[in-house]
Design a protein around this motif. Structure first.
Motif: not given
Ligand SMILES: NC(=O)c1ccc[n+]([C@@H]2O[C@H](COP(=O)([O-])OP(=O)(O)OC[C@H]3O[C@@H](n4cnc5c(N)ncnc54)[C@H](OP(=O)(O)O)[C@@H]3O)[C@@H](O)[C@H]2O)c1
Length: 218
Positions: A150-153, A175-178, A142-145, A210-212
């Motif tokens: 921003p992934l920020d994780c 991939i930015p912010a990963l 869900w977050v990837l899509e 959104t948890g990661r």
């Protein structure tokens, strides 16, 4: 050679395709059915019409990709891998995304795999010249899509060789912010796949999608 996704029409494959294409990589989004692949590409492109994603069959992904992400449900992953038994080319890197889980009365439950993890299960079914890495098991599709988030994780990459880990890290690192963390040998997938279950439970209890993960001190 392209970067391809087998099973690219599901949320995980679509999300990965969108993130990699946003980073400028050309992606072949595969399906068993060319029409479903086209629909998935159209859906992704509704957010950004210029993303370099091409619809493909899984067969053409196998034929023309140097790195292939495997994004089918775990129960069908071995069958998919074995159906290409005579067509895998030495040097191809397979990046396994699958998580062997089922829901028992709504509770995510790990499906025991004799080899220890889904990634090792698939490694055992691939020829030695094909390298296997595992990644992206702990970021919700869900977050990837959602390209606006921003992934920020952190994400963990393990593999059967330093070369497989380096190749997967090089591509996903666009991939930015990963931030990609080297999780070592493929046996680390045993822990990573269980972390996915932990995360699904946490997300459910906190009523978020959104948890990661983020590892501090590294
Ligand atoms: N969803 C998540 O948040 C998430 C997070 C981390 C890891 N993962 C893992 O990523 C993988 C994909 O997840 P997903 O949620 O995108 O799965 P999905 O929607 O259930 O399936 C993805 C695609 O797999 C193909 N597929 C289904 N049955 C198949 C079969 N019998 N043989 C070959 N292909 C088949 C279908 O594509 P076609 O019909 O178009 O061929 C389908 O669109 C899973 O292994 C999952 O554990 C998911």
């Amino acid at each position: 050679m392209h970067i391809g996704i087998i099973g690219g029409t599901g949320p995980e494959g679509r999300g990965l395709a969108a993130r990699l294409a946003s980073a400028g990589l050309e992606i072949l989004l595969g399906s068993r059915d060319a029409g479903r692949a086209r629909d998935a590409v159209e859906r992704i492109r509704s957010a950004d019409a210029h993303l370099p994603i091409q619809a493909a069959t899984n067969d053409s992904v196998v034929e023309s990709s140097g790195m292939i992400f495997l994004a089918v449900p775990f129960t069908h992953a071995a069958g998919a891998v074995e159906s290409y038994r005579h067509r895998w080319r030495p040097g191809t890197v397979i990046v396994d995304l699958t998580v062997p889980l089922t829901f028992v009365q709504g509770v995510p439950t790990y499906v025991d795999v004799s080899e220890g993890s889904a990634a090792e299960h698939l490694r055992a079914r691939l020829p030695p010249g094909v390298r296997v890495a595992a990644a992206l098991k702990t970021i919700p599709a869900w977050v990837l899509e959602r390209l606006d988030i921003p992934l920020d994780c952190d994400e963990f990459v393990c593999g059967d060789s330093p070369e497989a880990r380096a190749a997967a890290t090089e591509v996903l690192g666009r991939i930015p912010a990963l931030r990609l963390l080297d999780a070592g040998g493929l046996e680390s997938a045993r822990a990573l796949e269980r972390m996915t279950l932990l995360l699904i439970g946490i997300n459910k209890r906190y009523r978020v999608r959104t948890g990661r993960f983020r590892v501090v001190g590294v």
